[in-house]
Design a protein around this motif. Structure first.
Motif, mmCIF file in Angstrom:
data_model
loop_
_atom_site.group_PDB
_atom_site.id
_atom_site.type_symbol
_atom_site.label_atom_id
_atom_site.label_comp_id
_atom_site.label_asym_id
_atom_site.label_seq_id
_atom_site.Cartn_x
_atom_site.Cartn_y
_atom_site.Cartn_z
ATOM 1 N N MET A 50 31.050 48.094 53.522
ATOM 2 C CA MET A 50 31.252 49.489 53.150
ATOM 3 C C MET A 50 30.227 50.419 53.791
ATOM 4 S SD MET A 50 33.968 49.621 51.360
ATOM 5 C CE MET A 50 33.789 51.355 50.989
ATOM 6 N N GLY A 51 29.219 49.860 54.478
ATOM 7 C CA GLY A 51 28.252 50.686 55.183
ATOM 8 C C GLY A 51 26.960 50.934 54.430
ATOM 9 N N LEU A 52 26.703 50.145 53.365
ATOM 10 C CA LEU A 52 25.446 50.335 52.640
ATOM 11 C C LEU A 52 24.294 49.712 53.418
ATOM 12 C CD1 LEU A 52 27.478 50.982 50.303
ATOM 13 C CD2 LEU A 52 25.659 50.239 48.789
ATOM 14 N N ARG A 53 23.230 50.482 53.539
ATOM 15 C CA ARG A 53 22.023 50.005 54.220
ATOM 16 C C ARG A 53 20.887 49.734 53.237
ATOM 17 N NH1 ARG A 53 25.410 49.005 56.926
ATOM 18 N NH2 ARG A 53 25.933 49.734 59.025
ATOM 19 N N ALA A 54 21.054 50.183 52.002
ATOM 20 C CA ALA A 54 20.063 49.898 50.967
ATOM 21 C C ALA A 54 20.728 50.027 49.601
ATOM 22 C CB ALA A 54 18.871 50.843 51.070
ATOM 23 N N PHE A 55 20.343 49.112 48.707
ATOM 24 C CA PHE A 55 20.828 49.149 47.322
ATOM 25 C C PHE A 55 19.888 48.292 46.486
ATOM 26 C CE2 PHE A 55 23.108 45.837 49.656
ATOM 27 C CZ PHE A 55 22.854 44.706 48.901
ATOM 28 N N PRO A 56 19.744 48.584 45.195
ATOM 29 C CA PRO A 56 18.923 47.757 44.304
ATOM 30 C C PRO A 56 19.770 46.688 43.629
ATOM 31 C CG PRO A 56 19.566 49.734 43.159
ATOM 32 C CD PRO A 56 20.231 49.793 44.516
ATOM 33 N N ALA A 57 19.114 45.811 42.873
ATOM 34 C CA ALA A 57 19.806 44.855 42.009
ATOM 35 C C ALA A 57 19.389 45.173 40.581
ATOM 36 C CB ALA A 57 19.433 43.421 42.382
ATOM 37 N N LEU A 58 19.881 46.285 40.057
ATOM 38 C CA LEU A 58 19.396 46.800 38.778
ATOM 39 C C LEU A 58 19.716 45.855 37.624
ATOM 40 C CD1 LEU A 58 20.382 50.580 39.036
ATOM 41 C CD2 LEU A 58 18.231 49.486 39.697
ATOM 42 N N SER A 59 18.713 45.560 36.840
ATOM 43 C CA SER A 59 18.897 44.799 35.605
ATOM 44 C C SER A 59 18.223 45.562 34.475
ATOM 45 C CB SER A 59 18.271 43.398 35.736
ATOM 46 O OG SER A 59 16.876 43.502 35.983
ATOM 47 N N TYR A 60 18.526 45.179 33.243
ATOM 48 C CA TYR A 60 17.906 45.843 32.104
ATOM 49 C C TYR A 60 17.866 44.868 30.937
ATOM 50 C CZ TYR A 60 22.923 46.894 31.865
ATOM 51 O OH TYR A 60 24.288 46.815 31.909
ATOM 52 N N ILE A 113 16.331 51.366 33.173
ATOM 53 C CA ILE A 113 16.461 51.066 31.752
ATOM 54 C C ILE A 113 17.794 51.608 31.251
ATOM 55 C CG2 ILE A 113 13.982 50.979 31.283
ATOM 56 C CD1 ILE A 113 14.293 53.757 29.957
ATOM 57 N N HIS A 114 18.295 50.971 30.223
ATOM 58 C CA HIS A 114 19.579 51.352 29.621
ATOM 59 C C HIS A 114 19.325 51.545 28.132
ATOM 60 C CE1 HIS A 114 23.766 51.468 28.589
ATOM 61 N NE2 HIS A 114 24.186 51.036 29.764
ATOM 62 N N LEU A 115 19.217 52.797 27.712
ATOM 63 C CA LEU A 115 18.800 53.082 26.342
ATOM 64 C C LEU A 115 19.843 52.662 25.320
ATOM 65 C CD1 LEU A 115 17.112 56.574 26.828
ATOM 66 C CD2 LEU A 115 16.028 54.312 26.679
ATOM 67 N N GLN A 116 21.104 52.658 25.698
ATOM 68 C CA GLN A 116 22.140 52.244 24.758
ATOM 69 C C GLN A 116 22.126 50.735 24.569
ATOM 70 O OE1 GLN A 116 26.509 52.082 25.722
ATOM 71 N NE2 GLN A 116 26.504 53.937 24.492
ATOM 72 N N VAL A 117 22.147 49.983 25.664
ATOM 73 C CA VAL A 117 22.143 48.523 25.569
ATOM 74 C C VAL A 117 20.792 48.025 25.053
ATOM 75 C CG1 VAL A 117 22.314 46.375 26.879
ATOM 76 C CG2 VAL A 117 23.900 48.246 27.350
ATOM 77 N N GLY A 118 19.708 48.617 25.544
ATOM 78 C CA GLY A 118 18.388 48.211 25.081
ATOM 79 C C GLY A 118 18.149 48.543 23.629
ATOM 80 N N GLY A 119 18.784 49.605 23.159
ATOM 81 C CA GLY A 119 18.673 49.981 21.757
ATOM 82 C C GLY A 119 17.285 50.418 21.344
ATOM 83 N N PHE A 120 16.537 51.046 22.265
ATOM 84 C CA PHE A 120 15.190 51.494 21.913
ATOM 85 C C PHE A 120 15.012 52.967 22.226
ATOM 86 C CE2 PHE A 120 14.826 49.818 26.258
ATOM 87 C CZ PHE A 120 14.169 50.844 26.926
ATOM 88 N N GLY A 152 25.545 55.988 20.428
ATOM 89 C CA GLY A 152 24.761 55.069 19.598
ATOM 90 C C GLY A 152 23.351 54.925 20.113
ATOM 91 N N GLY A 153 22.406 54.674 19.207
ATOM 92 C CA GLY A 153 21.025 54.499 19.603
ATOM 93 C C GLY A 153 20.377 55.818 19.976
ATOM 94 N N CYS A 154 19.313 55.734 20.748
ATOM 95 C CA CYS A 154 18.532 56.924 21.109
ATOM 96 C C CYS A 154 19.002 57.490 22.440
ATOM 97 C CB CYS A 154 17.059 56.577 21.143
ATOM 98 S SG CYS A 154 16.399 56.144 19.532
ATOM 99 N N VAL A 155 20.288 57.809 22.508
ATOM 100 C CA VAL A 155 20.853 58.383 23.718
ATOM 101 C C VAL A 155 21.000 59.886 23.548
ATOM 102 C CG1 VAL A 155 22.031 56.248 24.344
ATOM 103 C CG2 VAL A 155 23.228 57.948 22.952
ATOM 104 N N GLY A 156 21.423 60.535 24.613
ATOM 105 C CA GLY A 156 21.517 61.984 24.610
ATOM 106 C C GLY A 156 20.304 62.596 25.287
ATOM 107 N N PRO A 157 20.336 63.889 25.522
ATOM 108 C CA PRO A 157 19.276 64.534 26.298
ATOM 109 C C PRO A 157 17.950 64.678 25.579
ATOM 110 C CG PRO A 157 20.856 66.159 25.516
ATOM 111 C CD PRO A 157 21.439 64.820 25.192
ATOM 112 N N GLU A 158 17.929 64.687 24.263
ATOM 113 C CA GLU A 158 16.682 64.999 23.556
ATOM 114 C C GLU A 158 15.623 63.901 23.683
ATOM 115 O OE1 GLU A 158 13.647 66.724 21.866
ATOM 116 O OE2 GLU A 158 15.477 67.734 22.527
ATOM 117 N N PRO A 159 15.931 62.613 23.418
ATOM 118 C CA PRO A 159 14.867 61.606 23.527
ATOM 119 C C PRO A 159 14.241 61.540 24.914
ATOM 120 C CG PRO A 159 16.722 60.729 22.288
ATOM 121 C CD PRO A 159 17.180 62.030 22.872
#
Length: 272
Positions: A50-60, A113-120, A152-159
């Motif tokens: 697809m022409g990607l020259r850089a990408f991460p392997a994001l985990s959480y 980080i994934h605040l919904q899955v991490g739940g923190f 769910g959890g601490c999502v949204g713009p305020e936290p």
């Protein structure tokens, strides 16, 4: 192209994530059929095609004791995959400051980080020195802070907004343009010099059905992109459409070639 929102995980964890997406659940809603449920070598090959020259392997991490092992796995994967940016994650736990410092010193170039899955709550006091380190290092942190796919959890713009008030130099990348809370997350990108937004799954047919992008924000999207504050993201491989559809969805916005070049290459290259 540079895509800053790509996932590769240890095989056992990858299979569990795919199971959740395929079957739905408390954090997934109805879920969806994954387009690229392929062996890892085939997935890397597709990104190259697809022409990607850089990408991460994001985990959480979603519980204590995971993040440091995931960081070690990601470092090894990046060492074996020339296009892969070394990535890291963290969790509010004993030792988090030390292992994030080691990850930075060892060459990690992007965090997730994934605040919904991490739940923190990102405002927890044990994370404050971590945010400070990341701000000082100037490394991008891709943050899933919005309430998609389910609230769910601490999502949204305020936290996460409060974290930015404490650490205004943070280079945060808000996943999914903040979908579905587009307006307040756009406000954060406008207010803080280093806050950017990624395009992950936005404008696609799938997302436009349930969480359409508001037309009133299109001028801001154009200006932020040209200002270096919108980057390409896809959520590959865990997406319900071909990779090319994300690119088509951006092109059909008709924001111009300069905007597309900035989003798909220039802005990501300037961050990593």
């Amino acid at each position: 192209m540079i895509d800053l929102h790509v996932h590769f995980l240890p095989e056992r964890m990858e299979r569990r994530v795919w199971h959740h997406f395929n079957h739905g659940g408390p954090l997934m809603g109805n879920g969806w059929k994954i387009e690229y449920e392929w062996p890892v070598e085939q997935r890397v090959a597709r990104l190259r095609e697809m022409g990607l020259r850089a990408f991460p392997a994001l985990s959480y991490a979603h519980k204590p004791g995971m993040a440091e092992d995931l960081n070690a796995w990601a470092a090894d994967f990046a060492s074996r995959t020339p296009e892969c940016l070394r990535s890291g994650t963290f969790y509010p736990e004993t030792g988090v400051e030390a292992y994030v410092r080691r990850a930075i010193e060892d060459g990690t170039r992007i965090f997730k980080i994934h605040l919904q899955v991490g739940g923190f709550d990102p405002r927890l006091p044990e994370l404050d020195p971590v945010w400070g380190m990341l701000a000082d290092a100037g490394l991008p942190v891709v943050v899933h802070a919005s309430s998609v796919p389910v609230p769910g959890g601490c999502v949204g713009p305020e936290p996460i907004g409060e974290v930015l008030r404490r650490h205004p130099a943070l280079r945060l990348v808000i996943a999914h343009l903040g979908m579905p809370e587009y307006d307040p997350f756009f406000d954060l990108a406008l207010a803080y010099e280093r806050v950017a937004l990624d395009t992950t799954m936005t404008f696609t047919d799938f997302s436009e059905l349930g969480m359409p992008f508001p037309a009133r924000l299109k001028p801001a999207l154009h200006d932020l992109g040209l200002a270096g504050k919108v980057v390409l993201g896809s959520d590959f491989p865990t997406i319900p459409h071909p990779y090319a559809h994300q690119l088509h969805a951006l092109d059909r916005l008709e924001l111009g070639d300069a905007w597309l070049r900035a989003v798909c290459w220039d802005n990501g290259a300037a961050m990593v």
